[in-house]
Write a protein that holds these residues in place. Structure first.
Motif, PDB file in Angstrom:
ATOM      1  N   ILE A 120       7.824   0.135   5.361  1.00  0.00           N
ATOM      2  CA  ILE A 120       7.864   1.422   4.648  1.00  0.00           C
ATOM      3  C   ILE A 120       8.693   1.333   3.368  1.00  0.00           C
ATOM      4  O   ILE A 120       9.769   0.747   3.370  1.00  0.00           O
ATOM      5  N   LYS A 121       8.180   1.948   2.313  1.00  0.00           N
ATOM      6  CA  LYS A 121       8.953   2.061   1.071  1.00  0.00           C
ATOM      7  C   LYS A 121      10.015   3.133   1.284  1.00  0.00           C
ATOM      8  O   LYS A 121       9.688   4.260   1.679  1.00  0.00           O
ATOM      9  N   VAL A 122      11.278   2.801   1.063  1.00  0.00           N
ATOM     10  CA  VAL A 122      12.328   3.785   1.337  1.00  0.00           C
ATOM     11  C   VAL A 122      13.043   4.282   0.085  1.00  0.00           C
ATOM     12  O   VAL A 122      13.893   5.158   0.175  1.00  0.00           O
ATOM     13  N   THR A 136      11.353  -2.729   5.321  1.00  0.00           N
ATOM     14  CA  THR A 136      11.428  -1.687   4.284  1.00  0.00           C
ATOM     15  C   THR A 136      11.327  -2.313   2.895  1.00  0.00           C
ATOM     16  O   THR A 136      11.439  -3.530   2.754  1.00  0.00           O
ATOM     17  N   LYS A 137      11.131  -1.462   1.914  1.00  0.00           N
ATOM     18  CA  LYS A 137      11.114  -1.950   0.532  1.00  0.00           C
ATOM     19  C   LYS A 137      11.815  -0.985  -0.409  1.00  0.00           C
ATOM     20  O   LYS A 137      11.717   0.239  -0.241  1.00  0.00           O
ATOM     21  N   TRP A 138      12.508  -1.562  -1.382  1.00  0.00           N
ATOM     22  CA  TRP A 138      13.216  -0.768  -2.422  1.00  0.00           C
ATOM     23  C   TRP A 138      12.983  -1.468  -3.746  1.00  0.00           C
ATOM     24  O   TRP A 138      13.220  -2.678  -3.862  1.00  0.00           O
ATOM     25  N   TYR A 161       1.175  -8.093  -3.250  1.00  0.00           N
ATOM     26  CA  TYR A 161       0.480  -7.394  -4.328  1.00  0.00           C
ATOM     27  C   TYR A 161      -0.043  -6.029  -3.877  1.00  0.00           C
ATOM     28  O   TYR A 161      -0.426  -5.858  -2.724  1.00  0.00           O
ATOM     29  N   ALA A 162      -0.073  -5.113  -4.832  1.00  0.00           N
ATOM     30  CA  ALA A 162      -0.755  -3.830  -4.606  1.00  0.00           C
ATOM     31  C   ALA A 162      -2.057  -3.861  -5.409  1.00  0.00           C
ATOM     32  O   ALA A 162      -3.138  -4.063  -4.858  1.00  0.00           O
ATOM     33  N   ARG A 163      -1.914  -3.720  -6.741  1.00  0.00           N
ATOM     34  CA  ARG A 163      -3.126  -3.661  -7.584  1.00  0.00           C
ATOM     35  C   ARG A 163      -3.977  -4.914  -7.492  1.00  0.00           C
ATOM     36  O   ARG A 163      -5.208  -4.844  -7.407  1.00  0.00           O
ATOM     37  N   ALA A 164      -3.356  -6.093  -7.520  1.00  0.00           N
ATOM     38  CA  ALA A 164      -4.134  -7.340  -7.555  1.00  0.00           C
ATOM     39  C   ALA A 164      -4.911  -7.585  -6.260  1.00  0.00           C
ATOM     40  O   ALA A 164      -5.828  -8.394  -6.233  1.00  0.00           O
ATOM     41  N   ALA A 221       0.870  -1.186   0.000  1.00  0.00           N
ATOM     42  CA  ALA A 221       0.000   0.000   0.000  1.00  0.00           C
ATOM     43  C   ALA A 221       0.902   1.228   0.000  1.00  0.00           C
ATOM     44  O   ALA A 221       0.653   2.195   0.707  1.00  0.00           O
ATOM     45  N   ASP A 222       1.978   1.133  -0.782  1.00  0.00           N
ATOM     46  CA  ASP A 222       3.017   2.171  -0.750  1.00  0.00           C
ATOM     47  C   ASP A 222       2.986   3.058  -1.979  1.00  0.00           C
ATOM     48  O   ASP A 222       3.995   3.642  -2.364  1.00  0.00           O
ATOM     49  N   GLU A 223       1.807   3.175  -2.601  1.00  0.00           N
ATOM     50  CA  GLU A 223       1.705   4.043  -3.775  1.00  0.00           C
ATOM     51  C   GLU A 223       2.105   5.469  -3.380  1.00  0.00           C
ATOM     52  O   GLU A 223       1.565   6.029  -2.426  1.00  0.00           O
ATOM     53  N   SER A 224       3.047   6.028  -4.129  1.00  0.00           N
ATOM     54  CA  SER A 224       3.452   7.411  -3.878  1.00  0.00           C
ATOM     55  C   SER A 224       2.295   8.325  -4.301  1.00  0.00           C
ATOM     56  O   SER A 224       1.315   7.862  -4.890  1.00  0.00           O
ATOM     57  N   VAL A 225       2.436   9.622  -4.044  1.00  0.00           N
ATOM     58  CA  VAL A 225       1.323  10.548  -4.296  1.00  0.00           C
ATOM     59  C   VAL A 225       0.827  10.436  -5.746  1.00  0.00           C
ATOM     60  O   VAL A 225      -0.377  10.350  -6.000  1.00  0.00           O
ATOM     61  N   GLY A 226       1.768  10.376  -6.689  1.00  0.00           N
ATOM     62  CA  GLY A 226       1.382  10.297  -8.104  1.00  0.00           C
ATOM     63  C   GLY A 226       0.650   9.015  -8.439  1.00  0.00           C
ATOM     64  O   GLY A 226      -0.393   9.027  -9.114  1.00  0.00           O
ATOM     65  N   THR A 227       1.166   7.896  -7.954  1.00  0.00           N
ATOM     66  CA  THR A 227       0.530   6.596  -8.245  1.00  0.00           C
ATOM     67  C   THR A 227      -0.821   6.488  -7.544  1.00  0.00           C
ATOM     68  O   THR A 227      -1.794   5.997  -8.131  1.00  0.00           O
ATOM     69  N   ALA A 228      -0.907   6.973  -6.309  1.00  0.00           N
ATOM     70  CA  ALA A 228      -2.199   6.972  -5.603  1.00  0.00           C
ATOM     71  C   ALA A 228      -3.202   7.803  -6.415  1.00  0.00           C
ATOM     72  O   ALA A 228      -4.379   7.438  -6.522  1.00  0.00           O
ATOM     73  N   PRO A 282      13.276  -6.509  -7.368  1.00  0.00           N
ATOM     74  CA  PRO A 282      13.689  -6.264  -8.749  1.00  0.00           C
ATOM     75  C   PRO A 282      12.502  -6.603  -9.656  1.00  0.00           C
ATOM     76  O   PRO A 282      12.109  -7.757  -9.765  1.00  0.00           O
ATOM     77  N   GLU A 283      11.944  -5.599 -10.301  1.00  0.00           N
ATOM     78  CA  GLU A 283      10.745  -5.829 -11.125  1.00  0.00           C
ATOM     79  C   GLU A 283      11.076  -5.779 -12.611  1.00  0.00           C
ATOM     80  O   GLU A 283      11.403  -4.720 -13.148  1.00  0.00           O
ATOM     81  N   VAL A 284      10.970  -6.936 -13.262  1.00  0.00           N
ATOM     82  CA  VAL A 284      11.085  -6.971 -14.722  1.00  0.00           C
ATOM     83  C   VAL A 284       9.679  -6.643 -15.232  1.00  0.00           C
ATOM     84  O   VAL A 284       8.724  -7.387 -14.974  1.00  0.00           O
ATOM     85  N   LEU A 330       5.215  -9.528  -6.656  1.00  0.00           N
ATOM     86  CA  LEU A 330       4.419  -8.355  -7.033  1.00  0.00           C
ATOM     87  C   LEU A 330       3.454  -8.819  -8.114  1.00  0.00           C
ATOM     88  O   LEU A 330       3.665  -9.878  -8.729  1.00  0.00           O
ATOM     89  N   SER A 331       2.392  -8.072  -8.358  1.00  0.00           N
ATOM     90  CA  SER A 331       1.449  -8.505  -9.399  1.00  0.00           C
ATOM     91  C   SER A 331       1.747  -7.831 -10.736  1.00  0.00           C
ATOM     92  O   SER A 331       1.430  -8.404 -11.789  1.00  0.00           O
ATOM     93  N   GLY A 332       2.289  -6.643 -10.714  1.00  0.00           N
ATOM     94  CA  GLY A 332       2.866  -6.020 -11.897  1.00  0.00           C
ATOM     95  C   GLY A 332       1.948  -5.723 -13.075  1.00  0.00           C
ATOM     96  O   GLY A 332       2.436  -5.564 -14.191  1.00  0.00           O
ATOM     97  N   GLY A 333       0.636  -5.681 -12.867  1.00  0.00           N
ATOM     98  CA  GLY A 333      -0.264  -5.399 -13.991  1.00  0.00           C
ATOM     99  C   GLY A 333      -1.063  -6.620 -14.417  1.00  0.00           C
ATOM    100  O   GLY A 333      -1.866  -6.556 -15.353  1.00  0.00           O
TER     101      GLY A 333
HETATM  102  C1  5MM Z   1       5.435  -2.897  -8.753  1.00  0.00           C
HETATM  103  O1  5MM Z   1       4.748  -2.201  -7.780  1.00  0.00           O
HETATM  104  C2  5MM Z   1       4.719  -2.766  -6.479  1.00  0.00           C
HETATM  105  C3  5MM Z   1       3.776  -3.920  -6.409  1.00  0.00           C
HETATM  106  O2  5MM Z   1       2.523  -3.511  -6.848  1.00  0.00           O
HETATM  107  P1  5MM Z   1       1.717  -4.361  -7.927  1.00  0.00           P
HETATM  108  O3  5MM Z   1       1.360  -5.655  -7.223  1.00  0.00           O
HETATM  109  O4  5MM Z   1       0.521  -3.517  -8.234  1.00  0.00           O
HETATM  110  O5  5MM Z   1       2.614  -4.572  -9.098  1.00  0.00           O
HETATM  111  C4  5MM Z   1       4.297  -1.673  -5.487  1.00  0.00           C
HETATM  112  O6  5MM Z   1       4.763  -1.958  -4.200  1.00  0.00           O
HETATM  113  C5  5MM Z   1       4.782  -0.340  -5.944  1.00  0.00           C
HETATM  114  O7  5MM Z   1       6.109  -0.220  -5.597  1.00  0.00           O
HETATM  115  C6  5MM Z   1       3.856   0.686  -5.345  1.00  0.00           C
HETATM  116  O8  5MM Z   1       2.592   0.581  -5.925  1.00  0.00           O
HETATM  117  C7  5MM Z   1       4.373   2.113  -5.422  1.00  0.00           C
HETATM  118  O9  5MM Z   1       4.653   2.509  -6.691  1.00  0.00           O
HETATM  119  P2  5MM Z   1       5.282   3.986  -6.919  1.00  0.00           P
HETATM  120  O10 5MM Z   1       5.510   4.033  -8.391  1.00  0.00           O
HETATM  121  O11 5MM Z   1       4.254   4.950  -6.462  1.00  0.00           O
HETATM  122  O12 5MM Z   1       6.532   4.062  -6.120  1.00  0.00           O
END
Ligand code: 5MM
Length: 334
Positions: A95-97, A133-135, A288-291, A22-29, A176-178, A258-261
């Motif tokens: 926390i996303k760092v 934390t997450k990176w 997952y965030a979106r999923a 649930a770490d969407e930054s302001v723009g992604t939220a 690491p997200e491909v 991650l779910s990635g779309g």
């Molecule tokens: C890849 O995004 C991460 C996992 O989310 P999905 O399951 O939706 O792919 C997610 O933690 C992501 O890092 C956050 O949504 C924050 O994204 P931004 O771009 O706002 O840092």
């Protein structure tokens, strides 16, 4: 320090549970809120987090939540700070760092910002109750990417980040997200993911990061979103586990995808299928965030009267993914 890290892993790696991103930054939220016609104000972002994080039975399926900085200081409708809301239901706040991405070459590849001043920020976050934390590093697939240069640089930065986080008494999630975007085949994704993961674990080893107190958040080995004849559920599961077995050491306690779309249903089905492939050397779950959140967002639409229905939609996805971590999900539960 090892005892502290061990305790965090114990609380986060729990059979049948996973992590919510649930770490969407302001723009992604803002993009998520725009998808339901809601304005991106700080108060609406707080209400969005409130809807998700206070869902009844939340702690039954979610062992940890990755938060965005502003959420650490926000309160739920009850007046309780979100990290305390989570602690009360036995969920670990994290926390996303990283501080976002920066384009670095003519191929439009990106590196992740945030190493500068990281130690000070970690101390600050720890005081608010964050225990992990997450990176996130990203890689694109094309004829010429991911380049060796980006694979090396991202791996080195992920390792420096993870080292620093452990030194500050927190557990690092290494992501690491491909990216799924594009027309690439599952073969191309397999090749890219193998190279990326190999480099990441080489770098973690070089920095002496303790793998037993580290969590990996990878993308799955999957066809590009716009590929023709994309690979099916079984193939995604088999190829993903094959690559992970070849690159991820057994000491690592947990892999949380991650779910990635992917659609929520796809992400659940893929995870479930992996658990039908026999015993795995690590706990394999979701982050997952979106999923996890999409159906809840759609049901909520920013309206108080929809809160209960939205929370029900969130818990339904969390429950199905919890079942998927045990290979007990089936499509007819949808
Ligand atoms: C890849 O995004 C991460 C996992 O989310 P999905 O399951 O939706 O792919 C997610 O933690 C992501 O890092 C956050 O949504 C924050 O994204 P931004 O771009 O706002 O840092």
């Amino acid at each position: 320090m090892s005892e502290v890290l061990k305790g965090i892993i114990k609380d986060m790696v729990v059979p049948g549970k996973g992590i919510l991103a649930a770490d969407e930054s302001v723009g992604t939220a803002g993009k998520r809120l725009a998808s339901i016609g809601v304005e991106n104000t700080e108060e609406m972002r707080r209400q969005y987090r409130n809807m998700i994080l206070t869902a009844p039975d939340f702690g039954k399926y979610i062992s940890g939540v990755i938060l965005f900085e502003e959420t650490l200081a926000h309160k739920a409708d009850s007046g309780t700070l979100f990290p305390d809301v989570l602690k009360k239901v036995g969920t670990v706040p994290g926390i996303k760092v990283d501080q976002g991405l920066q384009e670095v070459n003519e191929k439009k590849e990106q590196v992740t910002k945030g190493l500068e001043g990281l130690g000070e920020r970690l101390e600050k976050y720890k005081k608010t109750g964050a225990r992990f934390t997450k990176w996130r590093a990203v890689y694109t697939i094309s004829e010429s990417t991911p380049s060796d240069e980006i694979i090396k640089q991202n791996a080195a930065d992920l390792a420096k980040y993870a080292k620093s986080v452990q030194e500050h008494g927190m557990v690092p999630i290494v992501e690491p997200e491909v990216l799924i975007d594009g027309t690439h085949s599952i073969d191309q994704c397999e090749k890219a993911t193998s190279k990326v993961l190999k480099a990441v674990f080489d770098a973690l080893k070089k920095e002496n990061v303790k793998l037993e107190y580290t969590i990996l958040k990878p993308s799955m080995v999957i066809s590009g979103k716009e590929a023709e004849n994309g690979a099916g559920v079984k193939e995604v599961a088999q190829r993903t586990i094959k690559v992970l077995k070849a690159t991820v050491p057994k000491e690592l306690p947990s892999i949380n995808f991650l779910s990635g779309g992917q659609t929520p249903e796809e992400a659940t089905a893929h995870l479930n299928e992996m658990h039908k492939l026999g015993e795995l050397p690590w706990y394999v779950s979701f982050s997952y965030a979106r999923a996890l959140q999409e159906p809840a967002l759609k049901a909520w639409k920013g309206k108080k009267e929809n809160l209960a229905a939205a929370q029900k939609a969130f818990i339904q996805r969390a429950r199905l993914n919890g079942l998927a971590t045990q290979g007990k999900y089936s499509e007819d539960m949808e």
